[in-house]
Design a protein around this motif. Structure first.
Motif, PDB file in Angstrom:
ATOM      1  N   GLU A 164      11.452   6.494  -8.514  1.00 25.31           N
ATOM      2  CA  GLU A 164      12.092   7.749  -8.127  1.00 25.31           C
ATOM      3  C   GLU A 164      11.384   8.468  -6.976  1.00 25.31           C
ATOM      4  N   TYR A 165      10.169   8.025  -6.627  1.00 29.54           N
ATOM      5  CA  TYR A 165       9.430   8.684  -5.543  1.00 29.54           C
ATOM      6  C   TYR A 165       9.222   7.776  -4.333  1.00 29.54           C
ATOM      7  N   GLN A 166       9.944   6.671  -4.273  1.00 27.06           N
ATOM      8  CA  GLN A 166       9.684   5.670  -3.250  1.00 27.06           C
ATOM      9  C   GLN A 166      10.404   5.880  -1.925  1.00 27.06           C
ATOM     10  N   HIS A 167      11.230   6.907  -1.832  1.00 24.64           N
ATOM     11  CA  HIS A 167      11.982   7.109  -0.589  1.00 24.64           C
ATOM     12  C   HIS A 167      11.863   8.556  -0.120  1.00 24.64           C
ATOM     13  N   PRO A 168      10.641   8.992   0.215  1.00 28.76           N
ATOM     14  CA  PRO A 168      10.458  10.374   0.654  1.00 28.76           C
ATOM     15  C   PRO A 168      11.116  10.613   2.016  1.00 28.76           C
ATOM     16  N   VAL A 169      11.551  11.829   2.224  1.00 31.74           N
ATOM     17  CA  VAL A 169      12.085  12.229   3.526  1.00 31.74           C
ATOM     18  C   VAL A 169      11.361  13.499   3.958  1.00 31.74           C
TER      19      VAL A 169
ATOM     20  N   PRO B   3       2.456  21.320  -0.883  1.00 28.92           N
ATOM     21  CA  PRO B   3       2.632  20.617   0.387  1.00 28.92           C
ATOM     22  C   PRO B   3       4.047  20.058   0.511  1.00 28.92           C
ATOM     23  N   LYS B   4       4.463  19.880   1.732  1.00 32.97           N
ATOM     24  CA  LYS B   4       5.738  19.228   1.985  1.00 32.97           C
ATOM     25  C   LYS B   4       5.512  18.008   2.866  1.00 32.97           C
ATOM     26  N   VAL B   5       6.404  17.054   2.745  1.00 34.57           N
ATOM     27  CA  VAL B   5       6.316  15.832   3.534  1.00 34.57           C
ATOM     28  C   VAL B   5       6.672  16.148   4.979  1.00 34.57           C
ATOM     29  N   VAL B   6       5.801  15.749   5.913  1.00 32.61           N
ATOM     30  CA  VAL B   6       6.063  15.991   7.338  1.00 32.61           C
ATOM     31  C   VAL B   6       6.131  14.690   8.139  1.00 32.61           C
TER      32      VAL B   6
ATOM     33  N   VAL C 268       0.829  -1.213   0.000  1.00 33.91           N
ATOM     34  CA  VAL C 268       0.000   0.000   0.000  1.00 33.91           C
ATOM     35  C   VAL C 268       0.861   1.260   0.000  1.00 33.91           C
ATOM     36  N   TYR C 269       1.873   1.277   0.841  1.00 34.82           N
ATOM     37  CA  TYR C 269       2.704   2.470   1.032  1.00 34.82           C
ATOM     38  C   TYR C 269       3.288   3.032  -0.264  1.00 34.82           C
ATOM     39  N   PRO C 270       3.780   2.193  -1.184  1.00 35.88           N
ATOM     40  CA  PRO C 270       4.376   2.752  -2.411  1.00 35.88           C
ATOM     41  C   PRO C 270       3.436   3.636  -3.212  1.00 35.88           C
ATOM     42  N   TRP C 271       2.133   3.342  -3.173  1.00 41.00           N
ATOM     43  CA  TRP C 271       1.174   4.146  -3.934  1.00 41.00           C
ATOM     44  C   TRP C 271       0.950   5.506  -3.283  1.00 41.00           C
ATOM     45  N   LEU C 272       1.077   5.552  -1.975  1.00 37.95           N
ATOM     46  CA  LEU C 272       0.865   6.809  -1.252  1.00 37.95           C
ATOM     47  C   LEU C 272       1.979   7.805  -1.525  1.00 37.95           C
ATOM     48  N   VAL C 273       3.219   7.328  -1.445  1.00 40.93           N
ATOM     49  CA  VAL C 273       4.353   8.252  -1.473  1.00 40.93           C
ATOM     50  C   VAL C 273       4.638   8.817  -2.863  1.00 40.93           C
ATOM     51  N   GLN C 274       4.033   8.249  -3.893  1.00 40.49           N
ATOM     52  CA  GLN C 274       4.260   8.788  -5.235  1.00 40.49           C
ATOM     53  C   GLN C 274       3.100   9.662  -5.716  1.00 40.49           C
ATOM     54  N   MET C 275       2.120   9.890  -4.844  1.00 40.08           N
ATOM     55  CA  MET C 275       0.982  10.719  -5.222  1.00 40.08           C
ATOM     56  C   MET C 275       1.407  12.157  -5.495  1.00 40.08           C
ATOM     57  N   GLY C 276       0.700  12.798  -6.418  1.00 37.54           N
ATOM     58  CA  GLY C 276       0.977  14.191  -6.725  1.00 37.54           C
ATOM     59  C   GLY C 276       0.815  14.471  -8.204  1.00 37.54           C
TER      60      GLY C 276
ATOM     61  N   TYR D  79       2.315   8.276   6.497  1.00 36.51           N
ATOM     62  CA  TYR D  79       2.813   9.259   5.540  1.00 36.51           C
ATOM     63  C   TYR D  79       1.896  10.472   5.624  1.00 36.51           C
ATOM     64  N   ALA D  80       2.472  11.679   5.680  1.00 35.31           N
ATOM     65  CA  ALA D  80       1.641  12.878   5.794  1.00 35.31           C
ATOM     66  C   ALA D  80       2.309  14.063   5.125  1.00 35.31           C
TER      67      ALA D  80
END
Length: 206
Positions: free
Chosen positions: A108-113, A125-128, A70-78, A136-137
């Motif tokens: 390329e979007y799978q490792h947000p910080v 928005p920025k990742v918090v 599930v997580y991979p789909w969230l972090v590449q949203m945008g 993920y938020a």
């Protein structure tokens, strides 16, 4: 001549009755679609970043796939070139959001910080929060909209909880949000179902 004030008064009473019916019976379902009472009232990761919210929407869905699907789909949203929002793209793009939902993982979007930005819009928005396979938020640049996703293991699957916390400075924005709430449910319900479909397919097909 006296009927006009009476008609106006009756109309206002009707509007007030409809508003009260929405507030008491419809709005709770709109704002908590799919979520249990415990999920809707729980403190979730990221809540502390916007404590004085004017409104909170907590919606959820059961995904028959583990959190790591599930997580991979969230972090590449945008917006493009990111993965879209898995909802009604044509509505998003009427608003000029440049959303194009993809059906593949974008490495390329799978490792947000924390601190990463999502796109370049005025309210970018920025990742918090970025806790792999758990939470993920993002928070808009003006600090008025926090959108979080919490992944809770649920048997062999996952409860995916989406929460929007928002501040609405000024009376006009508060009133304007009322008709927006049902629309947000239409979009977010499709998004949650879109993530569910993709995650389950990913888990099934590897």
């Amino acid at each position: 001549m006296k009927t006009r004030p009476l008609t106006l008064a009756a109309g206002l009473l009707g509007v007030a009755a409809l508003a009260e019916t929405y507030r008491a019976f419809v709005r709770p379902w709109v704002m908590t679609w799919g979520a249990t009472v415990d999920e809707a009232t729980a403190t979730l990761p990221g809540d502390e970043l916007l404590p004085d919210a004017d409104g909170i929407a907590t919606r959820a869905i059961t995904v028959d796939a583990p959190p790591e699907a599930v997580y991979p789909w969230l972090v590449q949203m945008g917006p493009s070139p990111r993965g879209g929002a898995y909802t009604h793209d044509w509505i998003e793009n009427l608003l000029g959001l440049d959303m194009h939902s993809v059906d593949r993982i974008l490495p390329e979007y799978q490792h947000p910080v924390v601190g990463d930005t999502i796109g370049d819009a005025p309210r970018t928005p920025k990742v918090v929060v970025a806790e792999p396979n758990r939470a993920y938020a993002t928070l808009t640049a003006d600090g008025n909209w926090l959108w979080s996703f919490t992944l809770v293991p649920h048997g062999d699957g996952t409860r995916l909880i989406s929460r929007n916390r928002f501040r609405l400075p000024g009376l006009a924005r508060k009133l304007g949000m009322i008709p927006m709430e049902p629309g947000s449910l239409i979009m977010e319900r499709r998004m949650l179902r879109g993530i569910k479909e993709r995650a389950e397919r990913l888990a099934r097909d590897g």
